[in-house]
Design an enzyme around this catalytic site. Structure first.
Site, PDB file in Angstrom:
ATOM      1  N   ARG A  35     -34.917   1.736  18.338  1.00  0.00           N
ATOM      2  CA  ARG A  35     -35.197   2.584  17.181  1.00  0.00           C
ATOM      3  C   ARG A  35     -36.666   2.996  17.138  1.00  0.00           C
ATOM      4  O   ARG A  35     -36.990   4.097  16.681  1.00  0.00           O
ATOM      5  CB  ARG A  35     -34.808   1.867  15.894  1.00  0.00           C
ATOM      6  CG  ARG A  35     -33.306   1.886  15.684  1.00  0.00           C
ATOM      7  CD  ARG A  35     -32.890   1.190  14.419  1.00  0.00           C
ATOM      8  NE  ARG A  35     -31.516   1.570  14.072  1.00  0.00           N
ATOM      9  CZ  ARG A  35     -30.779   0.936  13.179  1.00  0.00           C
ATOM     10  NH1 ARG A  35     -31.262  -0.096  12.528  1.00  0.00           N
ATOM     11  NH2 ARG A  35     -29.566   1.346  12.918  1.00  0.00           N
ATOM     12  N   LYS A 200     -19.011  -5.733   9.964  1.00  0.00           N
ATOM     13  CA  LYS A 200     -19.128  -5.193   8.597  1.00  0.00           C
ATOM     14  C   LYS A 200     -17.774  -4.618   8.208  1.00  0.00           C
ATOM     15  O   LYS A 200     -17.608  -3.414   8.033  1.00  0.00           O
ATOM     16  CB  LYS A 200     -20.181  -4.098   8.556  1.00  0.00           C
ATOM     17  CG  LYS A 200     -21.601  -4.606   8.661  1.00  0.00           C
ATOM     18  CD  LYS A 200     -22.552  -3.446   8.475  1.00  0.00           C
ATOM     19  CE  LYS A 200     -23.884  -3.694   9.131  1.00  0.00           C
ATOM     20  NZ  LYS A 200     -24.457  -2.442   9.657  1.00  0.00           N
ATOM     21  N   GLY A 353     -26.126  -0.051  14.937  1.00  0.00           N
ATOM     22  CA  GLY A 353     -27.282  -0.747  15.495  1.00  0.00           C
ATOM     23  C   GLY A 353     -26.888  -1.753  16.559  1.00  0.00           C
ATOM     24  O   GLY A 353     -27.462  -1.779  17.653  1.00  0.00           O
ATOM     25  N   GLY A 377     -24.272   3.310   9.620  1.00  0.00           N
ATOM     26  CA  GLY A 377     -23.603   3.897   8.459  1.00  0.00           C
ATOM     27  C   GLY A 377     -23.745   5.404   8.422  1.00  0.00           C
ATOM     28  O   GLY A 377     -22.781   6.120   8.120  1.00  0.00           O
TER      29      GLY A 377
HETATM   30  P1  ADP Z   1     -22.816  -2.169  14.282  1.00  0.00           P
HETATM   31  O1  ADP Z   1     -24.209  -2.653  13.999  1.00  0.00           O
HETATM   32  O2  ADP Z   1     -22.652  -1.654  15.662  1.00  0.00           O
HETATM   33  O3  ADP Z   1     -22.353  -1.189  13.238  1.00  0.00           O
HETATM   34  P2  ADP Z   1     -21.685  -4.469  12.960  1.00  0.00           P
HETATM   35  O4  ADP Z   1     -23.001  -4.733  12.345  1.00  0.00           O
HETATM   36  O5  ADP Z   1     -20.570  -4.071  12.076  1.00  0.00           O
HETATM   37  O6  ADP Z   1     -21.835  -3.403  14.158  1.00  0.00           O
HETATM   38  O7  ADP Z   1     -21.177  -5.756  13.741  1.00  0.00           O
HETATM   39  C1  ADP Z   1     -21.867  -6.303  14.815  1.00  0.00           C
HETATM   40  C2  ADP Z   1     -21.565  -7.764  14.943  1.00  0.00           C
HETATM   41  O8  ADP Z   1     -20.170  -7.977  14.939  1.00  0.00           O
HETATM   42  C3  ADP Z   1     -22.080  -8.377  16.199  1.00  0.00           C
HETATM   43  O9  ADP Z   1     -23.164  -9.207  15.880  1.00  0.00           O
HETATM   44  C4  ADP Z   1     -20.876  -9.168  16.747  1.00  0.00           C
HETATM   45  O10 ADP Z   1     -21.210 -10.467  17.157  1.00  0.00           O
HETATM   46  C5  ADP Z   1     -19.946  -9.219  15.552  1.00  0.00           C
HETATM   47  N1  ADP Z   1     -18.531  -9.380  15.901  1.00  0.00           N
HETATM   48  C6  ADP Z   1     -17.796  -8.630  16.740  1.00  0.00           C
HETATM   49  N2  ADP Z   1     -16.550  -9.110  16.845  1.00  0.00           N
HETATM   50  C7  ADP Z   1     -16.481 -10.188  16.048  1.00  0.00           C
HETATM   51  C8  ADP Z   1     -15.457 -11.130  15.743  1.00  0.00           C
HETATM   52  N3  ADP Z   1     -14.257 -11.041  16.284  1.00  0.00           N
HETATM   53  N4  ADP Z   1     -15.751 -12.119  14.876  1.00  0.00           N
HETATM   54  C9  ADP Z   1     -16.971 -12.225  14.342  1.00  0.00           C
HETATM   55  N5  ADP Z   1     -17.986 -11.366  14.578  1.00  0.00           N
HETATM   56  C10 ADP Z   1     -17.740 -10.368  15.431  1.00  0.00           C
HETATM   57 MG    MG Z   2     -24.980  -4.128  12.661  1.00  0.00          MG
END
Ligand code: ADP
Ligand code: MG
Length: 396
Positions: A35, A200, A353, A377
């Site tokens: 970023r 999330k 992210g 988001g």
């Molecule tokens: P992004 O930042 O790409 O939008 P999120 O913040 O929603 O994604 O989620 C990212 C996190 O989700 C990562 O740290 C990953 O470890 C976690 N994650 C992925 N799959 C699972 C799972 N099955 N159970 C718990 N955590 C998970």
């Molecule tokens: Mg995230």
């Protein structure tokens, strides 16, 4: 959208820039500076124009209070290294230190205000409170450049309210993001697939209603998958689960069927007894998740299925890792999706992210994807077709 050029000659002008420096930190160290690097084109442009550049940014969620754990100090240091010039960090947001720091700036120099979320007014829901803080920001600048793409979906003082008080324009990153994401949203080449994952869950479940109106294929992995599997009647053990969303998700499953949207869920998962790097992992089909285990990645059959259906799509947007990629034992699902996108002959957009950090961490060449968004988001809301307040305010 108004561009930086519309602001005229910026020499000796104080230009406030909102950047997104919300980088992942571990033990006070930045683990992915994507970023910060993404913010450089705009900052360099302003430095070259001879402006006095004052950057506003947030880091984490200090909840409106000063908390050294969320100081932008590591960011100021890294930014200084990347642009090869000192970056002064004010000790406060709009207080005496911020004023003195801006006062001392020479043409072509950069200063950074402290974490704007140290001030509770930044994210206040009360217009007057945000307006008051925005007025204090406006005292520090002659023009405003909005370049924090990751926050343009937020109606916050340093994103939205400030743009109404000063001559304002979008930065180069925001322009590039909007252009790329519009390619995926306005008339995408079909089949158009959206891959959702991550942790999330409740945030992301909310976007599905809109995505069902746009996509041809919807892939669900990561923590989100378990609410879907539960909605289909499977037990999910100790996996991430949004119980109160199960009915909503049942609705999505029905709507996908009605609309002819192909819903692609995991058919097997990698489970472990606890959330740990060294937890003993095993593969089970989704109808056999043990009560005392949690699903931490999609399984090998799912990886194959996801990769196939991704490869045959013409446009794919991906948000959210397929598993806990931070632990090598649970990174294969995320790797498989990244590989299909990277090798596929399609327009590919990655948002989120952690997803963006994951492809870099797993060693993929960023240039093999059409676009890696700096926003999570914000990119999702654009994919949904929403109007973002921080963008609308820059449009005439
Ligand atoms: P992004 O930042 O790409 O939008 P999120 O913040 O929603 O994604 O989620 C990212 C996190 O989700 C990562 O740290 C990953 O470890 C976690 N994650 C992925 N799959 C699972 C799972 N099955 N159970 C718990 N955590 C998970
Ligand atoms: Mg995230």
């Amino acid at each position: 959208m108004r561009t930086i050029e519309t602001l005229g000659d910026l020499r000796s002008k104080r230009v406030l820039v909102r950047s997104d420096f919300n980088v992942p930190l571990k033990d006070g160290k930045i683990t992915d500076d994507g970023r910060i690097r993404a913010a450089l084109p705009t900052l360099t442009r302003l430095v070259e124009a001879g402006a006095k550049v004052v950057v506003m940014a947030h880091l984490g969620r200090p909840k409106g209070k000063v908390d050294p754990a969320f100081s932008l100090a590591p960011v100021a240091k890294r930014l200084g290294e990347l642009i090869d010039a000192p970056v002064t960090l004010a000790k406060d947001v709009v207080g005496e230190s911020a004023k003195a720091t801006v006062e001392a700036l020479k043409d072509g120099e950069i200063a950074l205000l402290e974490n704007v979320r140290y001030d509770a007014r930044e994210t206040s829901k009360v217009d007057e409170e945000r307006g008051e803080l925005a007025a204090a920001y406006a005292e520090l600048g002659d023009a405003f450049v909005s370049d924090g793409f990751g926050v343009v979906h937020r109606k916050q003082a340093s994103v939205y309210d400030i743009a109404k008080l000063l001559p304002s324009a979008s930065g180069l990153l925001v322009l590039k993001e909007i252009e790329s994401l519009r390619k995926a949203t306005d008339n995408p080449e079909r089949p158009y697939g959206v891959v959702l994952g991550g942790s999330k869950v409740s945030d992301k479940l909310g976007v599905i209603a809109n995505l069902l109106k746009k996509a041809d294929r919807l892939f669900i992995g990561g923590g989100m998958a378990f609410t879907f599997l539960a909605a289909q009647g499977h037990s999910v053990g100790k996996s991430l689960l949004e119980e109160e969303q199960i009915d909503t998700v049942k609705g999505y499953i029905a709507e996908a069927a009605e609309r002819g949207v192909e819903l692609i869920l995991p058919i097997d998962v990698v489970v472990a007894p606890e959330f740990a790097a060294d937890a003993p992992a095993s593969v089970v089909t989704v109808d056999q998740i043990p009560a005392d285990q949690m699903g931490l990645d999609i399984g090998p059959e799912s990886r194959k299925l996801f990769a196939e259906k991704i490869s045959s799509a013409k446009t794919v947007a991906w948000n959210g890792p397929m598993g806990v990629f931070e632990f090598p034992a649970f990174a294969e699902g995320t790797k498989a999706v990244a590989k299909a996108l990277s090798e596929g002959d399609m327009f590919s957009v990655i948002g989120g992210g952690d997803s963006a950090a994951a492809v870099r961490l797993l060693g993929f060449d960023e240039s093999t994807f059409s676009h890696i968004s700096t926003g999570g988001g914000a990119s999702l809301e654009l994919l949904e077709g929403k109007v973002l307040p921080g963008i609308a305010v820059l449009e005439d």
